[in-house]
Scaffold this active site. Structure first.
Site, PDB file in Angstrom:
ATOM      1  CG  HIS A 107      -0.290   0.080   2.534  1.00  0.00           C
ATOM      2  ND1 HIS A 107      -0.099  -1.041   3.305  1.00  0.00           N
ATOM      3  CD2 HIS A 107       0.245   1.111   3.237  1.00  0.00           C
ATOM      4  CE1 HIS A 107       0.515  -0.703   4.425  1.00  0.00           C
ATOM      5  NE2 HIS A 107       0.749   0.609   4.406  1.00  0.00           N
TER       6      HIS A 107
ATOM      7  NE  ARG B 264       1.728  11.022   8.930  1.00  0.00           N
ATOM      8  CZ  ARG B 264       2.891  10.554   8.488  1.00  0.00           C
ATOM      9  NH1 ARG B 264       3.369  10.951   7.326  1.00  0.00           N
ATOM     10  NH2 ARG B 264       3.584   9.690   9.215  1.00  0.00           N
TER      11      ARG B 264
ATOM     12  CD  GLU C 289      -1.659   2.982   6.495  1.00  0.00           C
ATOM     13  OE1 GLU C 289      -1.469   3.624   7.543  1.00  0.00           O
ATOM     14  OE2 GLU C 289      -0.861   2.118   6.071  1.00  0.00           O
TER      15      GLU C 289
ATOM     16  CG  ASN D 151      -2.054  11.196  12.680  1.00  0.00           C
ATOM     17  OD1 ASN D 151      -1.874  10.196  13.350  1.00  0.00           O
ATOM     18  ND2 ASN D 151      -1.391  11.417  11.549  1.00  0.00           N
TER      19      ASN D 151
ATOM     20  CG  HIS E 247       1.809  11.285  -9.992  1.00  0.00           C
ATOM     21  ND1 HIS E 247       2.955  11.864 -10.486  1.00  0.00           N
ATOM     22  CD2 HIS E 247       1.649  10.139 -10.695  1.00  0.00           C
ATOM     23  CE1 HIS E 247       3.457  11.111 -11.444  1.00  0.00           C
ATOM     24  NE2 HIS E 247       2.685  10.056 -11.586  1.00  0.00           N
TER      25      HIS E 247
ATOM     26  CD  GLU F 181       0.581  10.253 -14.746  1.00  0.00           C
ATOM     27  OE1 GLU F 181       0.981  10.651 -15.843  1.00  0.00           O
ATOM     28  OE2 GLU F 181       1.300   9.622 -13.945  1.00  0.00           O
TER      29      GLU F 181
END
Length: 128
Positions: free
Chosen positions: A5, A9, A56, A60, A74, A122
């Site tokens: 993965h 964030r 993922e 936070n 990208h 992209e």
């Protein structure tokens, strides 16, 4: 070895999940809160994690926004028709930042969209 993965964030998890599922057509594969650490992880993708790489999304809880920095580039997605995919993204409320067309100094048709946190995605049109 294989890629599992890519982690991004995000400042608002629900907004990001909406973008990746409603605009790009991915699905939520799993999601888990970690109250003691004050974060949530959501894994999204087109295939099961056992079959292909996924994204993922890390939220936070105490951080509403991130600086992307200059090193990030990208995520690339293969599409059948970059022109039509851009129109679908716009119709679903997504932001196209580079319309579909041949890449500079080449013939491959590409386009770029931006997620709610400013990450670039992209589209690379599948060669026929």
């Amino acid at each position: 070895m294989r890629i599992l993965h890519t982690m991004l964030r995000v400042g608002n998890l629900d907004r990001s999940i909406d973008f990746y599922t409603q605009v790009l057509g991915m699905r939520v594969l799993r999601r888990q809160d970690y109250p003691e650490g004050r974060f949530t992880l959501a894994f999204i993708g087109y295939q099961e994690e056992s079959e292909g790489a996924v994204i993922e999304l890390t939220h936070n809880w105490d951080t509403g926004q991130y600086e992307l920095g200059t090193a990030y580039g990208h995520i690339a997605l293969e599409v059948g028709d970059a022109y039509a995919t851009c129109e679908q993204v716009k119709a679903r409320g997504g932001k196209v930042v580079r319309e579909a067309g041949p890449m500079k100094h080449g013939t491959t048709v590409i386009a770029f969209v931006e997620d709610p946190d400013g990450y670039k995605i992209e589209f690379i049109q599948r060669a026929t």
